[in-house]
Design a protein around this motif. Structure first.
Motif, PDB file in Angstrom:
ATOM      1  N   SER A 299      -1.659   6.655   5.470  1.00  0.00           N
ATOM      2  CA  SER A 299      -2.840   7.331   6.008  1.00  0.00           C
ATOM      3  C   SER A 299      -4.130   6.808   5.370  1.00  0.00           C
ATOM      4  O   SER A 299      -5.213   7.066   5.873  1.00  0.00           O
ATOM      5  N   SER A 300      -4.019   6.060   4.277  1.00  0.00           N
ATOM      6  CA  SER A 300      -5.211   5.586   3.575  1.00  0.00           C
ATOM      7  C   SER A 300      -5.798   4.312   4.191  1.00  0.00           C
ATOM      8  O   SER A 300      -6.913   3.928   3.870  1.00  0.00           O
ATOM      9  N   ILE A 301      -5.044   3.653   5.079  1.00  0.00           N
ATOM     10  CA  ILE A 301      -5.529   2.485   5.801  1.00  0.00           C
ATOM     11  C   ILE A 301      -5.219   2.699   7.272  1.00  0.00           C
ATOM     12  O   ILE A 301      -4.090   3.036   7.638  1.00  0.00           O
ATOM     13  N   THR A 302      -6.230   2.511   8.098  1.00  0.00           N
ATOM     14  CA  THR A 302      -6.031   2.656   9.539  1.00  0.00           C
ATOM     15  C   THR A 302      -6.498   1.378  10.220  1.00  0.00           C
ATOM     16  O   THR A 302      -7.650   0.978  10.077  1.00  0.00           O
ATOM     17  N   LEU A 303      -5.580   0.750  10.927  1.00  0.00           N
ATOM     18  CA  LEU A 303      -5.891  -0.477  11.645  1.00  0.00           C
ATOM     19  C   LEU A 303      -5.953  -0.186  13.137  1.00  0.00           C
ATOM     20  O   LEU A 303      -5.124   0.545  13.664  1.00  0.00           O
ATOM     21  N   SER A 304      -6.923  -0.793  13.800  1.00  0.00           N
ATOM     22  CA  SER A 304      -6.955  -0.693  15.260  1.00  0.00           C
ATOM     23  C   SER A 304      -5.913  -1.660  15.815  1.00  0.00           C
ATOM     24  O   SER A 304      -5.461  -2.577  15.137  1.00  0.00           O
TER      25      SER A 304
ATOM     26  N   VAL B 181      -8.323   0.304  -3.787  1.00  0.00           N
ATOM     27  CA  VAL B 181      -7.644  -0.982  -3.938  1.00  0.00           C
ATOM     28  C   VAL B 181      -6.144  -0.753  -4.074  1.00  0.00           C
ATOM     29  O   VAL B 181      -5.337  -1.564  -3.615  1.00  0.00           O
ATOM     30  N   TRP B 182      -5.749   0.367  -4.673  1.00  0.00           N
ATOM     31  CA  TRP B 182      -4.325   0.668  -4.841  1.00  0.00           C
ATOM     32  C   TRP B 182      -3.652   0.919  -3.502  1.00  0.00           C
ATOM     33  O   TRP B 182      -2.497   0.550  -3.303  1.00  0.00           O
ATOM     34  N   SER B 183      -4.370   1.529  -2.568  1.00  0.00           N
ATOM     35  CA  SER B 183      -3.787   1.730  -1.244  1.00  0.00           C
ATOM     36  C   SER B 183      -3.623   0.395  -0.531  1.00  0.00           C
ATOM     37  O   SER B 183      -2.636   0.177   0.177  1.00  0.00           O
ATOM     38  N   LEU B 184      -4.568  -0.518  -0.738  1.00  0.00           N
ATOM     39  CA  LEU B 184      -4.429  -1.857  -0.166  1.00  0.00           C
ATOM     40  C   LEU B 184      -3.253  -2.591  -0.804  1.00  0.00           C
ATOM     41  O   LEU B 184      -2.476  -3.260  -0.119  1.00  0.00           O
ATOM     42  N   LEU B 185      -3.109  -2.450  -2.122  1.00  0.00           N
ATOM     43  CA  LEU B 185      -1.982  -3.082  -2.817  1.00  0.00           C
ATOM     44  C   LEU B 185      -0.653  -2.509  -2.320  1.00  0.00           C
ATOM     45  O   LEU B 185       0.296  -3.263  -2.070  1.00  0.00           O
ATOM     46  N   LEU B 186      -0.581  -1.205  -2.128  1.00  0.00           N
ATOM     47  CA  LEU B 186       0.631  -0.586  -1.595  1.00  0.00           C
ATOM     48  C   LEU B 186       0.906  -1.082  -0.173  1.00  0.00           C
ATOM     49  O   LEU B 186       2.054  -1.354   0.188  1.00  0.00           O
ATOM     50  N   PHE B 187      -0.144  -1.245   0.616  1.00  0.00           N
ATOM     51  CA  PHE B 187      -0.005  -1.779   1.965  1.00  0.00           C
ATOM     52  C   PHE B 187       0.573  -3.186   1.924  1.00  0.00           C
ATOM     53  O   PHE B 187       1.501  -3.515   2.665  1.00  0.00           O
TER      54      PHE B 187
ATOM     55  N   LEU C  59     -12.723  -8.344   9.187  1.00  0.00           N
ATOM     56  CA  LEU C  59     -12.532  -7.534  10.392  1.00  0.00           C
ATOM     57  C   LEU C  59     -13.094  -6.121  10.260  1.00  0.00           C
ATOM     58  O   LEU C  59     -13.015  -5.333  11.203  1.00  0.00           O
ATOM     59  N   GLY C  60     -13.633  -5.784   9.096  1.00  0.00           N
ATOM     60  CA  GLY C  60     -14.257  -4.477   8.910  1.00  0.00           C
ATOM     61  C   GLY C  60     -13.285  -3.335   8.714  1.00  0.00           C
ATOM     62  O   GLY C  60     -13.634  -2.182   8.969  1.00  0.00           O
ATOM     63  N   VAL C  61     -12.081  -3.623   8.257  1.00  0.00           N
ATOM     64  CA  VAL C  61     -11.098  -2.563   8.001  1.00  0.00           C
ATOM     65  C   VAL C  61     -11.465  -1.865   6.699  1.00  0.00           C
ATOM     66  O   VAL C  61     -11.755  -2.508   5.693  1.00  0.00           O
ATOM     67  N   GLU C  62     -11.462  -0.550   6.738  1.00  0.00           N
ATOM     68  CA  GLU C  62     -11.769   0.228   5.539  1.00  0.00           C
ATOM     69  C   GLU C  62     -10.491   0.839   4.981  1.00  0.00           C
ATOM     70  O   GLU C  62      -9.607   1.248   5.730  1.00  0.00           O
ATOM     71  N   TYR C  63     -10.431   0.885   3.670  1.00  0.00           N
ATOM     72  CA  TYR C  63      -9.291   1.499   2.996  1.00  0.00           C
ATOM     73  C   TYR C  63      -9.831   2.327   1.846  1.00  0.00           C
ATOM     74  O   TYR C  63     -10.931   2.072   1.328  1.00  0.00           O
TER      75      TYR C  63
ATOM     76  N   ALA D 168      -6.769  -8.853   1.990  1.00  0.00           N
ATOM     77  CA  ALA D 168      -8.042  -8.215   1.633  1.00  0.00           C
ATOM     78  C   ALA D 168      -9.211  -8.976   2.258  1.00  0.00           C
ATOM     79  O   ALA D 168     -10.153  -8.364   2.769  1.00  0.00           O
ATOM     80  N   GLY D 169      -9.150 -10.298   2.250  1.00  0.00           N
ATOM     81  CA  GLY D 169     -10.207 -11.091   2.863  1.00  0.00           C
ATOM     82  C   GLY D 169     -10.263 -10.910   4.367  1.00  0.00           C
ATOM     83  O   GLY D 169     -11.350 -10.748   4.944  1.00  0.00           O
TER      84      GLY D 169
END
Length: 144
Positions: free
Chosen positions: A114-119, A52-58, A45-49, A39-40
């Motif tokens: 699909s809830s988090i997209t990383l370059s 918080v649950w989608s980040l936890l699942l990630f 890096l400016g990643v949007e999600y 998360a930090g």
């Protein structure tokens, strides 16, 4: 002679429940460290999600898929460095294998969510960072 032989069923159940709670706490602690670390880094890096649950699942997906991939990457590392002399060569190979396995896991989890997209740039930065941290912490644990 088993130490469980002299225990009644209540004591056995209490032991099993206690050990299970300890294991759950330990896994939760490790996943929590990964969660706040990722998360930090994502924040920097400016990643949007989405949530918080989608980040936890990630993070949970990354952690468990990473365990599976790490088994294979450790075997590849051992086989690759079997006949290589020199610490610097072994370290370069280790960083490359750790980076590749971390990037593969990041890419796979990112593609399925699909809830988090990383370059690709973010994936590479995070994979390098995680690879270096894993190597540092493993080396520190080996020295103790």
């Amino acid at each position: 002679m088993s130490p469980f032989r002299d225990m009644n069923w209540k004591e056995k159940m209490a032991s099993i429940v206690g050990i299970s709670i300890f294991i759950i706490f330990l896994v939760g602690f490790v996943v929590g460290i990964y969660f706040f670390g990722i998360a930090g880094v994502f924040n920097l890096l400016g990643v949007e999600y989405d949530t918080v649950w989608s980040l936890l699942l990630f993070v949970i997906s990354f952690y468990f898929l990473g365990i599976i991939v790490e088994i294979f990457s450790k075997a590849i590392f051992k086989l690759t460095t079997l006949y290589i002399k020199g610490k610097s060569k072994v370290m370069v190979i280790r960083v490359c294998i750790e980076f590749t396995s971390n990037w593969l896991v990041l890419y796979t989890v990112d593609e399925f969510m699909s809830s988090i997209t990383l370059s690709i740039k973010t994936e590479i930065i995070v994979a390098v960072l995680i690879a270096l941290l894993e190597i540092v912490f493993e080396d520190a644990a080996d020295k103790e």
